[in-house]
Design a protein around this motif. Structure first.
Motif, PDB file in Angstrom:
ATOM      1  N   VAL A 122      43.188  -7.099 -72.822  1.00 48.85           N
ATOM      2  CA  VAL A 122      42.718  -7.758 -71.590  1.00 48.85           C
ATOM      3  C   VAL A 122      43.513  -9.034 -71.346  1.00 48.85           C
ATOM      4  N   GLY A 130      43.365 -18.776 -58.992  1.00 52.41           N
ATOM      5  CA  GLY A 130      43.317 -17.566 -59.820  1.00 52.41           C
ATOM      6  C   GLY A 130      44.069 -17.784 -61.119  1.00 52.41           C
ATOM      7  N   ARG A 170      42.049 -19.795 -63.389  1.00 48.62           N
ATOM      8  CA  ARG A 170      40.962 -19.031 -64.005  1.00 48.62           C
ATOM      9  C   ARG A 170      41.473 -18.152 -65.127  1.00 48.62           C
ATOM     10  N   LEU A 171      42.693 -17.645 -64.960  1.00 50.68           N
ATOM     11  CA  LEU A 171      43.246 -16.746 -65.966  1.00 50.68           C
ATOM     12  C   LEU A 171      43.690 -17.497 -67.218  1.00 50.68           C
ATOM     13  N   ILE A 177      41.969  -6.465 -63.197  1.00 51.09           N
ATOM     14  CA  ILE A 177      42.134  -7.912 -63.405  1.00 51.09           C
ATOM     15  C   ILE A 177      41.931  -8.693 -62.096  1.00 51.09           C
ATOM     16  N   THR A 218      43.874 -17.259 -50.663  1.00 52.09           N
ATOM     17  CA  THR A 218      43.521 -15.852 -50.763  1.00 52.09           C
ATOM     18  C   THR A 218      43.002 -15.288 -49.459  1.00 52.09           C
ATOM     19  N   ARG A 256      56.971 -10.601 -65.838  1.00 50.20           N
ATOM     20  CA  ARG A 256      55.754 -10.006 -66.384  1.00 50.20           C
ATOM     21  C   ARG A 256      56.053  -9.347 -67.731  1.00 50.20           C
ATOM     22  N   LEU A 300      39.146 -11.616 -60.843  1.00 52.90           N
ATOM     23  CA  LEU A 300      39.450 -12.916 -60.242  1.00 52.90           C
ATOM     24  C   LEU A 300      38.703 -13.089 -58.931  1.00 52.90           C
ATOM     25  N   ASP A 319      39.204 -22.705 -53.539  1.00 51.97           N
ATOM     26  CA  ASP A 319      38.967 -21.263 -53.448  1.00 51.97           C
ATOM     27  C   ASP A 319      38.978 -20.827 -51.999  1.00 51.97           C
ATOM     28  N   GLY A 320      39.588 -19.665 -51.774  1.00 50.57           N
ATOM     29  CA  GLY A 320      39.550 -19.112 -50.423  1.00 50.57           C
ATOM     30  C   GLY A 320      40.663 -19.631 -49.535  1.00 50.57           C
ATOM     31  N   LEU A 350      42.727  -0.771 -66.637  1.00 53.27           N
ATOM     32  CA  LEU A 350      42.408  -2.166 -66.954  1.00 53.27           C
ATOM     33  C   LEU A 350      43.222  -3.124 -66.084  1.00 53.27           C
ATOM     34  N   GLU A 351      44.502  -2.799 -65.968  1.00 53.38           N
ATOM     35  CA  GLU A 351      45.393  -3.651 -65.192  1.00 53.38           C
ATOM     36  C   GLU A 351      44.899  -3.786 -63.746  1.00 53.38           C
ATOM     37  N   ALA A 365      46.922  -8.395 -70.071  1.00 52.72           N
ATOM     38  CA  ALA A 365      46.895  -8.060 -68.644  1.00 52.72           C
ATOM     39  C   ALA A 365      46.671  -9.324 -67.815  1.00 52.72           C
ATOM     40  N   ARG A 366      45.829 -10.237 -68.330  1.00 47.71           N
ATOM     41  CA  ARG A 366      45.571 -11.480 -67.583  1.00 47.71           C
ATOM     42  C   ARG A 366      46.811 -12.361 -67.538  1.00 47.71           C
ATOM     43  N   ALA A 380      45.689 -13.902 -55.888  1.00 51.99           N
ATOM     44  CA  ALA A 380      44.711 -14.775 -56.517  1.00 51.99           C
ATOM     45  C   ALA A 380      45.009 -16.247 -56.273  1.00 51.99           C
ATOM     46  N   ALA A 414      49.872 -11.334 -67.737  1.00 51.99           N
ATOM     47  CA  ALA A 414      50.828 -10.702 -66.816  1.00 51.99           C
ATOM     48  C   ALA A 414      50.470 -11.021 -65.371  1.00 51.99           C
ATOM     49  N   THR A 415      49.156 -11.000 -65.065  1.00 57.41           N
ATOM     50  CA  THR A 415      48.729 -11.287 -63.694  1.00 57.41           C
ATOM     51  C   THR A 415      49.038 -12.738 -63.316  1.00 57.41           C
ATOM     52  N   ARG A 424      54.447 -10.313 -71.230  1.00 58.68           N
ATOM     53  CA  ARG A 424      53.560  -9.376 -71.914  1.00 58.68           C
ATOM     54  C   ARG A 424      54.054  -9.108 -73.345  1.00 58.68           C
ATOM     55  N   LEU A 458      32.411 -19.508 -54.520  1.00 61.78           N
ATOM     56  CA  LEU A 458      32.157 -19.783 -53.109  1.00 61.78           C
ATOM     57  C   LEU A 458      30.669 -19.734 -52.812  1.00 61.78           C
ATOM     58  N   GLU A 507      35.919 -15.811 -57.811  1.00 53.81           N
ATOM     59  CA  GLU A 507      36.093 -16.633 -56.620  1.00 53.81           C
ATOM     60  C   GLU A 507      34.839 -16.556 -55.735  1.00 53.81           C
TER      61      GLU A 507
END
Lengths: 133, 337
Positions: free
Chosen positions: A34, A106, A109-110, B79, A96, A19, B83, A92-93, B75-76, A37-38, A102, A40-41, A23, B91, B87
């Motif tokens: 933002v 996820g 999406r990021l 995130i 998760t 991460r 997501l 999806d789902g 903010l972190e 952060a995305r 995510a 990193a996620t 970053r 769905l 999702e």
């Protein structure tokens, strides 16, 4: 093109390292808060998948400049068991539902661009690109 | 979306600044409006937190570094929410697609299972069949013989859902393949039992009551495969009695034989056939008593059969707060005077 950097994932602690490197590179490349952060996620998810399902692997970073745009390519590679049903993990789902995070949808999406290849018994490579806005 | 954010960013910053100065309700109302517009444009929670961070940085360039860091921390944490939100959104859309697909299937089922109520001399027939959900697990079917006789099947699939409802079309087409058996309830059920046993998933059972009426004899012949018993109204004694019959549900063992019964009917008599969605109607948590059902039927007994079943259905629909828990099928035969 800048030299490629990477982090090896062997222990859970390495997720933090991945991460951090991601970053820093994103910040230098000019990504906003933002998006940092995305990124990193997304890296967290990819690194955690390696740690949990493959045992070990690498996350590598590469800055891409194309048609006046700047982007970051993140590549997660492992030689783990591979994913037998790619469509299922991209649903999806699916991952998760157990509250694990995510999942790969996820990560998709990021990112702005996303690619996934996996060979059963050989390993998995996930590559995603994020462009600077 | 990026443009939308820029426009909203300006409004957001102005509102925030105004509120910090005045602390008035109007700015808060404005905040509510902006928030709704964010939702409409599908702007993620992390974007909104970021808007706030940026607005604060512009309004307070000298802001304490620790506070700034704390906002990055906030903010972190948003995130993952962003997501999850995407999702759920996805769905939800999938669910809508699924719903419309099911409604196509339900329409198709209606077409496949359609049956016309025949005109039989001296017999007034009323029928209502309403599914609790989109697909109906109940089924009724009329077969009019060339000799003027009438075959009636009323059935219920045990094991709900779409697969259960789908297997009803198989039953219908099997019934139509054996026209010679429509005059013998016993043979009809024996045959259908084989079809169900061979072709239907072991988790699905079908109960069926099959009856054959020959106007010249004014007699009902019937057999039952574990189906909810119907009722016979005897006009002479002005009383109802349960229509007794024995028989195991369709599809359990391949060689089941069914027993056949006879019931002579006279002018003014009624025969009530139904599924358990009728007898197990509930008033709150309480199941209705059989007497209650028969009282309601009797209350409308002077009406033509079709109006009767409709009134009875309306009564129980209202009693159950307009939400059926099970498919509801009620069929009434009145021997005309």
């Amino acid at each position: 093109m800048e030299p490629q950097s990477f982090v090896e994932i062997k222990e859970e602690w390495d997720i933090v390292g991945a991460r951090q490197m991601g970053r820093n590179i994103a910040k230098e490349a000019g990504f906003g808060t933002v998006d940092q952060a995305r990124i990193a996620t997304a890296i967290s998810e990819l690194a955690r998948n390696i740690y949990l399902y493959a045992g070990s692997g690498t996350i590598s970073y590469e800055i891409l400049e194309k048609m006046g745009r700047k982007g970051l390519i993140i590549t997660a590679t492992d030689s783990g068991p591979g994913i037998p049903d790619l469509s299922l993990v991209m649903e999806d789902g699916y991952t998760t539902s157990g509250g694990l995070g995510a999942g790969l949808p996820g990560v998709k999406r990021l990112s702005d661009e996303f690619d996934l290849r996996s060979e059963e018994g050989k390993g998995t490579t996930v590559q995603c690109i994020k462009w600077v806005r | 979306m990026d443009n939308a954010i820029k426009i909203d960013a300006a409004t957001y910053k102005d509102l925030l600044e105004h509120y910090i100065k005045t602390r008035d309700e109007q700015s808060l109302y404005g905040a509510e409006q902006v928030s709704k517009s964010f939702i409409k444009k599908q702007i993620l929670p992390d974007e909104i937190v970021n808007l706030y961070i940026q607005a604060m940085a512009e309004l307070y360039p000298e802001m304490c570094k620790d506070v700034q860091a704390s906002m990055d921390f906030l903010l972190e944490t948003m995130i993952a929410y962003g997501l999850a939100h995407q999702e759920y959104q996805n769905l939800r859309e999938e669910q809508l697609t699924l719903k419309s697909e099911i409604s196509v299937a339900a329409n198709m089922q209606k077409t496949l299972l359609g049956t016309t109520k025949p005109e039989i001399e001296g017999l007034d027939i009323g029928v209502v069949s309403v599914p609790a959900h989109q697909m109906n697990g109940d089924y009724h079917h009329f077969v009019k013989g060339e000799d003027g006789s009438l075959g009636i099947a009323i059935a219920d699939v045990v094991g709900k859902g779409i697969p259960a409802a789908l297997c009803m079309s198989m039953i219908k087409y099997s019934m139509e393949t054996y026209p010679e058996e429509s005059t013998s309830p016993k043979k009809m059920l024996t045959n259908l039992n084989k079809v169900v046993e061979r072709n239907v998933d072991p988790g699905i059972f079908i109960t069926m009551f099959y009856t054959h009426y020959l106007p010249s004899e004014s007699t009902l012949r019937y057999a039952s495969a574990g189906h909810e018993p119907g009722f016979y109204y005897n006009a002479e004694t002005d009383s109802f009695e349960e229509i007794h019959s024995k028989g195991i549900v369709l599809g359990v063992t391949p060689d089941t034989e069914y027993q056949q019964y006879e019931l002579p009917i006279y002018p003014g008599d009624m025969v009530v056939l139904l599924t358990d969605g009728v007898t197990e109607a509930r008033d709150g948590e309480r199941f209705i008593e059989t007497e209650e059902l028969l009282d309601v039927i009797k209350q409308y007994a002077d009406l033509p059969a079709q109006e009767m079943v409709q009134q009875v259905y309306k009564h129980f629909e209202r009693l159950q707060d307009f939400q059926l828990r099970d498919d509801f099928t009620l069929l009434i035969l009145k021997k005309q005077v």
